[in-house]
Design a protein around this motif. Sequence first.
Motif, PDB file in Angstrom:
ATOM      1  N   LEU A  26       0.817  -1.204   0.000  1.00 53.08           N
ATOM      2  CA  LEU A  26       0.000   0.000   0.000  1.00 53.08           C
ATOM      3  C   LEU A  26       0.856   1.262   0.000  1.00 53.08           C
ATOM      4  N   PRO A  27       0.375   2.340  -0.641  1.00 51.84           N
ATOM      5  CA  PRO A  27       1.124   3.606  -0.622  1.00 51.84           C
ATOM      6  C   PRO A  27       1.336   4.099   0.808  1.00 51.84           C
ATOM      7  N   ARG A  28       2.482   4.695   1.055  1.00 53.52           N
ATOM      8  CA  ARG A  28       2.785   5.175   2.409  1.00 53.52           C
ATOM      9  C   ARG A  28       1.794   6.247   2.860  1.00 53.52           C
ATOM     10  N   THR A  29       1.261   7.013   1.930  1.00 52.69           N
ATOM     11  CA  THR A  29       0.297   8.047   2.302  1.00 52.69           C
ATOM     12  C   THR A  29      -1.018   7.461   2.789  1.00 52.69           C
ATOM     13  N   ASP A  30      -1.226   6.170   2.568  1.00 50.46           N
ATOM     14  CA  ASP A  30      -2.456   5.516   3.020  1.00 50.46           C
ATOM     15  C   ASP A  30      -2.255   4.710   4.307  1.00 50.46           C
ATOM     16  N   VAL A  31      -1.062   4.826   4.896  1.00 50.75           N
ATOM     17  CA  VAL A  31      -0.761   4.146   6.156  1.00 50.75           C
ATOM     18  C   VAL A  31      -0.928   5.129   7.306  1.00 50.75           C
ATOM     19  N   ARG A  32      -1.519   4.688   8.403  1.00 50.67           N
ATOM     20  CA  ARG A  32      -1.726   5.535   9.581  1.00 50.67           C
ATOM     21  C   ARG A  32      -0.556   5.315  10.545  1.00 50.67           C
ATOM     22  N   TRP A  33       0.475   6.138  10.332  1.00 45.23           N
ATOM     23  CA  TRP A  33       1.751   5.927  10.988  1.00 45.23           C
ATOM     24  C   TRP A  33       1.712   6.156  12.492  1.00 45.23           C
ATOM     25  N   GLU A  34       0.689   6.832  12.988  1.00 41.90           N
ATOM     26  CA  GLU A  34       0.639   7.074  14.431  1.00 41.90           C
ATOM     27  C   GLU A  34       0.516   5.777  15.235  1.00 41.90           C
ATOM     28  N   HIS A  35       0.142   4.687  14.562  1.00 37.82           N
ATOM     29  CA  HIS A  35      -0.010   3.406  15.251  1.00 37.82           C
ATOM     30  C   HIS A  35       1.238   2.521  15.146  1.00 37.82           C
ATOM     31  N   LEU A  36       2.222   2.953  14.368  1.00 40.48           N
ATOM     32  CA  LEU A  36       3.381   2.107  14.091  1.00 40.48           C
ATOM     33  C   LEU A  36       4.669   2.763  14.577  1.00 40.48           C
ATOM     34  N   ALA A  37       5.621   1.932  14.962  1.00 29.68           N
ATOM     35  CA  ALA A  37       6.930   2.423  15.401  1.00 29.68           C
ATOM     36  C   ALA A  37       8.015   1.759  14.573  1.00 29.68           C
ATOM     37  N   PRO A  38       9.026   2.521  14.123  1.00 30.22           N
ATOM     38  CA  PRO A  38      10.080   1.928  13.285  1.00 30.22           C
ATOM     39  C   PRO A  38      10.897   0.902  14.050  1.00 30.22           C
ATOM     40  N   SER A  39      11.386  -0.089  13.302  1.00 29.08           N
ATOM     41  CA  SER A  39      12.206  -1.170  13.840  1.00 29.08           C
ATOM     42  C   SER A  39      13.543  -1.165  13.121  1.00 29.08           C
ATOM     43  N   THR A  40      14.553  -1.760  13.749  1.00 24.49           N
ATOM     44  CA  THR A  40      15.870  -1.856  13.113  1.00 24.49           C
ATOM     45  C   THR A  40      16.023  -3.132  12.287  1.00 24.49           C
ATOM     46  N   THR A  41      14.981  -3.944  12.227  1.00 22.71           N
ATOM     47  CA  THR A  41      15.057  -5.226  11.518  1.00 22.71           C
ATOM     48  C   THR A  41      15.302  -5.021  10.025  1.00 22.71           C
ATOM     49  N   VAL A  42      16.151  -5.868   9.462  1.00 24.65           N
ATOM     50  CA  VAL A  42      16.382  -5.926   8.017  1.00 24.65           C
ATOM     51  C   VAL A  42      16.295  -7.388   7.604  1.00 24.65           C
ATOM     52  N   THR A  43      15.510  -7.677   6.583  1.00 23.29           N
ATOM     53  CA  THR A  43      15.427  -9.036   6.056  1.00 23.29           C
ATOM     54  C   THR A  43      15.706  -9.014   4.558  1.00 23.29           C
ATOM     55  N   GLN A  44      15.906 -10.199   4.004  1.00 26.33           N
ATOM     56  CA  GLN A  44      16.191 -10.329   2.577  1.00 26.33           C
ATOM     57  C   GLN A  44      15.300 -11.400   1.968  1.00 26.33           C
ATOM     58  N   CYS A  45      15.012 -11.235   0.706  1.00 25.83           N
ATOM     59  CA  CYS A  45      14.160 -12.164  -0.025  1.00 25.83           C
ATOM     60  C   CYS A  45      14.799 -12.432  -1.383  1.00 25.83           C
ATOM     61  N   PRO A  46      14.862 -13.696  -1.826  1.00 23.66           N
ATOM     62  CA  PRO A  46      15.476 -13.971  -3.125  1.00 23.66           C
ATOM     63  C   PRO A  46      14.705 -13.371  -4.297  1.00 23.66           C
ATOM     64  N   TYR A  47      13.437 -13.068  -4.098  1.00 23.69           N
ATOM     65  CA  TYR A  47      12.618 -12.544  -5.193  1.00 23.69           C
ATOM     66  C   TYR A  47      12.475 -11.026  -5.139  1.00 23.69           C
ATOM     67  N   LYS A  48      12.542 -10.439  -3.945  1.00 22.25           N
ATOM     68  CA  LYS A  48      12.265  -9.007  -3.796  1.00 22.25           C
ATOM     69  C   LYS A  48      13.495  -8.181  -3.450  1.00 22.25           C
ATOM     70  N   GLY A  49      14.503  -8.794  -2.817  1.00 19.49           N
ATOM     71  CA  GLY A  49      15.703  -8.053  -2.456  1.00 19.49           C
ATOM     72  C   GLY A  49      15.815  -7.847  -0.954  1.00 19.49           C
ATOM     73  N   ARG A  50      16.355  -6.699  -0.554  1.00 17.27           N
ATOM     74  CA  ARG A  50      16.597  -6.394   0.860  1.00 17.27           C
ATOM     75  C   ARG A  50      15.632  -5.308   1.318  1.00 17.27           C
ATOM     76  N   THR A  51      15.014  -5.518   2.479  1.00 21.54           N
ATOM     77  CA  THR A  51      14.071  -4.526   2.982  1.00 21.54           C
ATOM     78  C   THR A  51      14.783  -3.235   3.369  1.00 21.54           C
ATOM     79  N   SER A  52      14.044  -2.134   3.282  1.00 28.23           N
ATOM     80  CA  SER A  52      14.580  -0.831   3.671  1.00 28.23           C
ATOM     81  C   SER A  52      13.924  -0.318   4.946  1.00 28.23           C
TER      82      SER A  52
END
Length: 250
Positions: A171-197
């Motif tokens: 979903l577009p970031r402008t459609d996310v209600r960020w007041e309910h979410l907190a950033p994390s330091t987690t980074v994962t990787q996927c063979p099909y999509k790449g590395r998360t940002s």
Amino acid sequence: MPDHPRALVPTGHVEPVPRRVRAVLGGVVVLDTLRARYVWEWPPYPQYVVPVDDVAPGVLADEGETAETPVGTAARHGLRAGGRERPGAALVHTGDRVPELAGHVRLDWAALDAWFEEDEEVFVHPRNPYSRVDAIRSSRRVRVERDGVVLAESASPVLVFETGLPTRSYLPRTDVRWEHLAPSTTVTQCPYKGRTSGYWSLLGVDDVAWSYDFPTRELTPIAGLVAFYDEEVDVVVDGVRQERPRTHMR
């Protein structure tokens, strides 16, 4: 029955890899082969096995132990290259259960610094030749909730259809209600999509959402968009509440 295609390749299945495969440890190319094979140790995706002769000399160190694997007995070896050691990171198969694997070695993916198919880096595990991952723009209205709280709502999602997994809505970031979410330091990787940002957590649920700012070229439609683990949230699509899936991911 799930509402998405299942992985159907059985354990022990072996197929040739038509791609050049290389792996690096400590700045040293420890294997370079055109003779790799896929072997399925479990149905969702394969691993590489390569002829022992295609591993650089002096890299494998026999540890004098054996291990039982889903595809048979193997002699355990360590890896040494570039001043680094990885004990127990290689299994040389005997072929007692799958004869095609005799004389082939399976290197632990995470023990290597990098893997390449041709000249492109691959993450986590080999891409499954029997899987599809498609990112398709949609006008379905998707709402994401947790305990009745709306976390995101959009009428312009990109839907990712991946064999063996439920459909993911990005979903577009402008459609996310960020007041309910907190950033994390987690980074994962996927063979099909790449590395998360980016990853974000919700009160009581760690790493519930993620994004790829620079995905692989095949998945460029999801760049910068945000997805949620449907296993942890309630998703409503065009007014219909979806059942929470159960997967090996969560």
